[in-house]
Design an enzyme around this catalytic site. Sequence first.
Site, PDB file in Angstrom:
ATOM      1  N   TYR A 155      -0.380   0.907  60.718  1.00 13.26           N
ATOM      2  CA  TYR A 155       0.514   1.007  59.553  1.00 13.26           C
ATOM      3  C   TYR A 155       0.237  -0.138  58.573  1.00 13.26           C
ATOM      4  CZ  TYR A 155       4.826   1.519  56.858  1.00 13.26           C
ATOM      5  OH  TYR A 155       5.742   1.692  55.831  1.00 13.26           O
ATOM      6  N   THR A 157       5.498  12.959  46.134  1.00 14.17           N
ATOM      7  CA  THR A 157       5.133  13.447  47.473  1.00 14.17           C
ATOM      8  C   THR A 157       6.109  12.852  48.490  1.00 14.17           C
ATOM      9  OG1 THR A 157       3.576  11.652  47.987  1.00 14.17           O
ATOM     10  CG2 THR A 157       2.692  13.574  46.809  1.00 14.17           C
TER      11      THR A 157
HETATM   12  N1  LIG Z   1      11.848   2.861  54.995  1.00 11.40           N
HETATM   13  C1  LIG Z   1      11.249   1.683  54.930  1.00 11.40           C
HETATM   14  O1  LIG Z   1      11.748   0.650  55.433  1.00 11.40           O
HETATM   15  C2  LIG Z   1       9.922   1.559  54.236  1.00 11.40           C
HETATM   16  C3  LIG Z   1       9.437   0.274  53.982  1.00 11.40           C
HETATM   17  C4  LIG Z   1       8.222   0.141  53.331  1.00 11.40           C
HETATM   18  C5  LIG Z   1       7.518   1.257  52.933  1.00 11.40           C
HETATM   19  N2  LIG Z   1       8.003   2.487  53.197  1.00 11.40           N
HETATM   20  C6  LIG Z   1       7.199   3.633  52.763  1.00 11.40           C
HETATM   21  O2  LIG Z   1       7.972   4.482  51.956  1.00 11.40           O
HETATM   22  C7  LIG Z   1       7.477   5.811  52.030  1.00 11.40           C
HETATM   23  C8  LIG Z   1       8.626   6.764  52.305  1.00 11.40           C
HETATM   24  O3  LIG Z   1       9.169   6.424  53.565  1.00 11.40           O
HETATM   25  P1  LIG Z   1      10.688   6.715  53.976  1.00 11.40           P
HETATM   26  O4  LIG Z   1      11.168   5.500  54.659  1.00 11.40           O
HETATM   27  O5  LIG Z   1      11.430   7.304  52.861  1.00 11.40           O
HETATM   28  O6  LIG Z   1      10.401   7.797  55.133  1.00 11.40           O
HETATM   29  P2  LIG Z   1      11.006   9.231  55.501  1.00 11.40           P
HETATM   30  O7  LIG Z   1      12.455   9.269  55.230  1.00 11.40           O
HETATM   31  O8  LIG Z   1      10.496   9.508  56.864  1.00 11.40           O
HETATM   32  O9  LIG Z   1      10.265  10.199  54.452  1.00 11.40           O
HETATM   33  C9  LIG Z   1       8.902  10.435  54.520  1.00 11.40           C
HETATM   34  C10 LIG Z   1       8.588  11.623  53.639  1.00 11.40           C
HETATM   35  O10 LIG Z   1       7.177  11.832  53.611  1.00 11.40           O
HETATM   36  C11 LIG Z   1       6.902  13.178  53.984  1.00 11.40           C
HETATM   37  N3  LIG Z   1       5.582  13.212  54.608  1.00 11.40           N
HETATM   38  C12 LIG Z   1       5.135  12.552  55.688  1.00 11.40           C
HETATM   39  N4  LIG Z   1       3.838  12.837  55.915  1.00 11.40           N
HETATM   40  C13 LIG Z   1       3.475  13.704  54.942  1.00 11.40           C
HETATM   41  C14 LIG Z   1       2.272  14.368  54.628  1.00 11.40           C
HETATM   42  N5  LIG Z   1       1.164  14.226  55.378  1.00 11.40           N
HETATM   43  N6  LIG Z   1       2.244  15.169  53.534  1.00 11.40           N
HETATM   44  C15 LIG Z   1       3.346  15.340  52.773  1.00 11.40           C
HETATM   45  N7  LIG Z   1       4.499  14.741  53.027  1.00 11.40           N
HETATM   46  C16 LIG Z   1       4.579  13.943  54.106  1.00 11.40           C
HETATM   47  C17 LIG Z   1       8.054  13.584  54.897  1.00 11.40           C
HETATM   48  O11 LIG Z   1       8.256  14.979  54.942  1.00 11.40           O
HETATM   49  P3  LIG Z   1       7.558  15.900  56.100  1.00 11.40           P
HETATM   50  O12 LIG Z   1       7.689  15.153  57.388  1.00 11.40           O
HETATM   51  O13 LIG Z   1       8.306  17.183  56.035  1.00 11.40           O
HETATM   52  O14 LIG Z   1       6.134  16.069  55.678  1.00 11.40           O
HETATM   53  C18 LIG Z   1       9.213  12.913  54.142  1.00 11.40           C
HETATM   54  O15 LIG Z   1       9.593  13.705  53.038  1.00 11.40           O
HETATM   55  C19 LIG Z   1       6.405   5.800  53.126  1.00 11.40           C
HETATM   56  O16 LIG Z   1       5.133   5.719  52.538  1.00 11.40           O
HETATM   57  C20 LIG Z   1       6.722   4.527  53.902  1.00 11.40           C
HETATM   58  O17 LIG Z   1       5.609   3.994  54.555  1.00 11.40           O
HETATM   59  C21 LIG Z   1       9.193   2.674  53.840  1.00 11.40           C
END
Ligand SMILES: NC(=O)c1ccc[n+]([C@@H]2O[C@H](COP(=O)([O-])OP(=O)(O)OC[C@H]3O[C@@H](n4cnc5c(N)ncnc54)[C@H](OP(=O)(O)O)[C@@H]3O)[C@@H](O)[C@H]2O)c1
Length: 248
Positions: free
Chosen positions: A150, A11
């Site tokens: 968050y 996802t």
């Molecule tokens: N980047 C970091 O530093 C970091 C650190 C710790 C944890 N994380 C976690 O890693 C995960 C991925 O984050 P990322 O940094 O890769 O962020 P990102 O680049 O913003 O990607 C987020 C993805 O989730 C999708 N998304 C968001 N809400 C959604 C929903 N309700 N249903 C389906 N898809 C949804 C978005 O697509 P759409 O907007 O098109 O739906 C996008 O594909 C998240 O859970 C985040 O909390 C990230």
Amino acid sequence: MQLEHALAVVTGGSSGIGFATAERFVAEGARVVISGRNAEKLQQAADKLGENALPVIANAANPEDMQRLYQTAVGHFQCDVDVVVANAGISRQTPLRETTLQQFSDVLDINVGGVYSTVREALPFLARPASIVLVASLAASQGTKNFSAYCASKAAVVSLAKCFAADLVELGVRVNSISPGVAHTPIFDTLGISEAQLLQWSNAIPMKRPAEPAEVAAAILFLASNASGYVTGADLAVDGGMSGISPF
Ligand SMILES: NC(=O)c1ccc[n+]([C@@H]2O[C@H](COP(=O)([O-])OP(=O)(O)OC[C@H]3O[C@@H](n4cnc5c(N)ncnc54)[C@H](OP(=O)(O)O)[C@@H]3O)[C@@H](O)[C@H]2O)c1
């Protein structure tokens, strides 16, 4: 090839960690279903991943969407689902004084409700054995100013991984979480965090740099694959030493 012939669902596979995970899974021989809400972004990601990737527009927080996603995945590839990565998530600044309960709940709906629906709706479609990886965060264990929604949501995700592991161990389904620290992805674009602030955060990381999404994907691959066959109910820190090394 660590995932040869496997069917995986990721996802939030259109961006950042989810896209890097889908890319690595395809390189390891898997067929991958990626989801997201933005159709254009999702199609662009699928085009980059090639013929072994299937895009399905689905809001992770909507159980009907997730049911349709799994039906589509299994129908298209004609096999059960071996791996689920519940990665979709959002981050918002939610200063205590200025944030309404509705705004607080919006974050929990996606980050916690979305993970719950992603796992619950997968159950009828899972292979035995199967592996489920939930994407939590270092924020689960560190109070962070202006990020209570968050942080609380990610603490819940770590807990859900342990509880789901208990619920599913007898079925041969492993469930683990990963906790990235700071990874270089578009999530920060939505937060109004400046490059200077990101640089400041990076300097606080013992390894002095954020993770590349591919480095987080490598940890997800470990938990998804048979390499971690005796691991369930665990949380794996992927944070450049932030949680394990004292700053002193
Ligand atoms: N980047 C970091 O530093 C970091 C650190 C710790 C944890 N994380 C976690 O890693 C995960 C991925 O984050 P990322 O940094 O890769 O962020 P990102 O680049 O913003 O990607 C987020 C993805 O989730 C999708 N998304 C968001 N809400 C959604 C929903 N309700 N249903 C389906 N898809 C949804 C978005 O697509 P759409 O907007 O098109 O739906 C996008 O594909 C998240 O859970 C985040 O909390 C990230």
